[in-house]
Design a protein around this motif. Structure first.
Motif, PDB file in Angstrom:
ATOM      1  N   ILE A 161      -8.325  -6.523  10.110  1.00 28.64           N
ATOM      2  CA  ILE A 161      -8.353  -5.058  10.055  1.00 28.64           C
ATOM      3  C   ILE A 161      -7.111  -4.568   9.325  1.00 28.64           C
ATOM      4  N   PHE A 162      -7.330  -3.698   8.325  1.00 25.17           N
ATOM      5  CA  PHE A 162      -6.224  -3.020   7.660  1.00 25.17           C
ATOM      6  C   PHE A 162      -6.018  -1.668   8.343  1.00 25.17           C
ATOM      7  N   VAL A 163      -4.779  -1.399   8.749  1.00 30.37           N
ATOM      8  CA  VAL A 163      -4.443  -0.145   9.415  1.00 30.37           C
ATOM      9  C   VAL A 163      -3.611   0.715   8.471  1.00 30.37           C
ATOM     10  N   ILE A 164      -4.093   1.933   8.216  1.00 29.94           N
ATOM     11  CA  ILE A 164      -3.372   2.877   7.363  1.00 29.94           C
ATOM     12  C   ILE A 164      -2.557   3.819   8.243  1.00 29.94           C
ATOM     13  N   GLN A 165      -1.240   3.823   8.042  1.00 31.67           N
ATOM     14  CA  GLN A 165      -0.370   4.718   8.794  1.00 31.67           C
ATOM     15  C   GLN A 165       0.510   5.568   7.879  1.00 31.67           C
ATOM     16  N   ASP A 166       0.681   5.141   6.621  1.00 33.06           N
ATOM     17  CA  ASP A 166       1.537   5.876   5.697  1.00 33.06           C
ATOM     18  C   ASP A 166       0.782   7.002   5.016  1.00 33.06           C
ATOM     19  N   ASN A 167       1.493   8.004   4.591  1.00 39.16           N
ATOM     20  CA  ASN A 167       0.940   9.083   3.776  1.00 39.16           C
ATOM     21  C   ASN A 167       2.013   9.517   2.780  1.00 39.16           C
ATOM     22  N   PRO A 168       1.872   9.137   1.496  1.00 41.15           N
ATOM     23  CA  PRO A 168       0.775   8.390   0.884  1.00 41.15           C
ATOM     24  C   PRO A 168       0.740   6.934   1.367  1.00 41.15           C
ATOM     25  N   ILE A 169      -0.348   6.259   1.044  1.00 45.33           N
ATOM     26  CA  ILE A 169      -0.493   4.863   1.460  1.00 45.33           C
ATOM     27  C   ILE A 169       0.388   3.992   0.569  1.00 45.33           C
ATOM     28  N   THR A 170       1.392   3.389   1.161  1.00 44.79           N
ATOM     29  CA  THR A 170       2.259   2.462   0.429  1.00 44.79           C
ATOM     30  C   THR A 170       1.976   1.015   0.813  1.00 44.79           C
ATOM     31  N   HIS A 171       1.439   0.824   2.015  1.00 43.73           N
ATOM     32  CA  HIS A 171       1.013  -0.509   2.432  1.00 43.73           C
ATOM     33  C   HIS A 171       0.028  -0.357   3.585  1.00 43.73           C
ATOM     34  N   MET A 172      -0.725  -1.390   3.857  1.00 46.17           N
ATOM     35  CA  MET A 172      -1.638  -1.401   4.989  1.00 46.17           C
ATOM     36  C   MET A 172      -1.308  -2.619   5.847  1.00 46.17           C
ATOM     37  N   GLU A 173      -1.041  -2.359   7.115  1.00 50.24           N
ATOM     38  CA  GLU A 173      -0.773  -3.468   8.034  1.00 50.24           C
ATOM     39  C   GLU A 173      -2.063  -4.254   8.257  1.00 50.24           C
ATOM     40  N   ARG A 174      -1.972  -5.550   8.085  1.00 47.50           N
ATOM     41  CA  ARG A 174      -3.159  -6.407   8.281  1.00 47.50           C
ATOM     42  C   ARG A 174      -3.062  -7.097   9.635  1.00 47.50           C
ATOM     43  N   ILE A 175      -4.107  -6.903  10.455  1.00 50.08           N
ATOM     44  CA  ILE A 175      -4.142  -7.474  11.793  1.00 50.08           C
ATOM     45  C   ILE A 175      -5.348  -8.401  11.906  1.00 50.08           C
TER      46      ILE A 175
END
Length: 250
Positions: A201-215
């Protein structure tokens, strides 16, 4: 199979960027979900993959080739089934092959094969209005498969279904994914749906998206509903909800 490399993008009508120097990758045959708050840019990622938007910088690769040099490399399934009401189910399924100018006899054979695979052999000559919501989504998924693309982009395809139908469709989708061995990128707001379906699962927390945490999801395939009650899965669910809650304004 899919790689974003330092992708930056903004819509011309907005002053802010949606993506800034984003990089991530998805391996062939994976089932990966993307979760994040509404408006965070999940669907924008799909639009960029499909070439519907032009990035300001960076590159997107499929099997190490730039998408600028490719055709028919991905297929998109939206929230609504978008079946043409004036066409039969068989004719709706034929559409992507018509666009590719595949001869009629081959189209008909492939339609019959895919209808059998999705359990709708008796519905070839029916119209969309004669099918239930779950059946229409199965047809929509079958049409996505008939594009011939190896990468499938599924954008909240079950969000409009009732809870029981949604559960049944999730289980059905995993069976189809295993059978056809496609690479699936799946957008959802439902954390439990993401966990049940996905390898990662990729989790988007940034705005703008700079990276996605992969779980990584600590479950093997095939999966059952009872596995969702494992302590580590309940803990993962609560952790993901906590991450998303931080970005939601009520």
């Amino acid at each position: 199979m899919l790689e974003f490399k330092n992708v930056t993008f903004k819509y011309l009508e907005y002053d802010y960027e949606m993506l800034n120097d984003l990089s991530f990758s998805v391996e062939k045959g994976e089932f990966v979900s993307i979760i994040g708050a509404s408006g965070c840019g999940k669907s924008t990622i799909f639009r960029l993959i499909n070439g519907l938007e032009k990035m300001q910088s960076g590159e997107i690769f499929i099997n190490e080739d730039s998408i600028k040099n490719l055709k028919n490399y991905s297929a998109y399934m939206p929230q609504k089934d978008l079946l043409f009401p004036w066409r039969t189910i068989g004719d709706n399924l034929s559409l992507p092959m018509e666009i590719q100018k595949i001869k009629k006899s081959d189209r008909e054979n492939r339609v019959l094969e895919i209808l059998k695979e999705v359990g709708l052999s008796d519905y070839k000559d029916k119209f969309p209005k004669e099918l239930s919501g779950g059946m229409r989504q199965r047809v929509s998924f079958a049409r996505t498969l008939l594009t011939g693309s190896e990468l499938l982009l599924l954008d909240e395809p079950f969000s409009a279904l009732d809870s029981l139908t949604r559960i049944l469709m999730q289980e059905w989708l995993l069976e189809e994914w295993k059978h056809f061995n496609k690479t699936i990128l799946f957008i959802t707001h439902d954390v439990e749906e993401a966990i049940f379906l996905s390898k990662s699962i990729f989790v988007i927390q940034d705005n703008p998206i700079t990276h996605m945490e992969r779980i990584e999801v600590p479950l093997e395939y095939p999966r059952s509903r009872s596995s969702m009650q494992k302590p580590e899965i309940i803990e993962l669910k609560e952790s993901l909800i906590s991450r998303l809650r931080q970005k939601v304004n009520i």
